[in-house]
Design an enzyme around this catalytic site. Sequence first.
Site: not given
Length: 305
Positions: A73, A76, A127, A196, A271
């Site tokens: 993405h 990020e 994104r 991410h 994440e």
Amino acid sequence: RRSANFTNERTPFGYYPRYQEIETYLHELSEKYRNIVTVFSIGNSFEGRPIYVVKIASGGSNKPAVFIDAGIHAREWIAPSTALHAIHELATNKNNSYLYENVDWYIVPCLNPDGYEYTHTDYRFWRKTRSNSGSRCPGTDANRNFDYKWMTIGASSSPCEDTYAGPKPFSEPETQALRDFLLANKQAIKVYLTLHSYGNWLLHPWGWTDKLPENEPILRKVGLDAAEALSSKYGTRYTVGSSTVLLYAAAGGSDDWAMAVAGIELSYTIELPGGRFDPLPNNIAKVGHETFEAFVVFQTYVENK
Ligand code: ING
Ligand code: ZN
């Protein structure tokens, strides 16, 4: 030590670099550390940028491997920086040489360079990829484009949406490159990690259903070990669990595909910390250092299995 002022020592960039800077850095690193660092392209992005994998290895064949990608993405940014930090840590810190004695590392610091550049030049919160399949809206969500339960849940068929799954599975050159590399190396790769941001989650499959995978106990155990090692550095807490159970259902993600189709034993989406979407640049080193502790736990699992 928890309130240390992180000055970005021992991290390759104390800011979020442009793709060209990443390329130059990787090439210089591979020249300086030619015995352990190899950089090669696994394909080109839609706009023709090479997508690099960095192999860190001490030589010899038939070693198990850890695989890490980042930047699926575009927006990020902490993800590529954390991957670059790990590359730097492995290559330049002699104390870490034991980590690639019996295990090879493959790290893709930026899978979606077109999107990454676009977030620097045009729109910070882009994104998707930057492909154009004829629609007025460019780009596909690469993390909805993998061919496992594609478009069954949590993905959009409309090209203007952020979670557009693409016209067909693996429509994107970026996801094709990742697919082909993982399939070619699936015998060696024992752990797949995809970086991410954000939210401090250590997610394992499935993303397409709230059912848990058969190997959930081991996914959970190794995940908890990794989260604990990470938190021991500066106290940052992560939550471990399946992405559907903890977040939301979404099919076509790279982690589900890596486990279900490529047959890689352990697969996680990490994440990283942040909030729309990134920590301030002066925290890049902190995130890099603490996340590296988790990578070491995955390496240890691979080495001892
Ligand atoms: N989050 C992931 C996303 O692609 C995720 C969360 C991972 C969902 C794996 C399903 C499967 O939406 C971010 N930040 O991109
Ligand atoms: Zn993401």
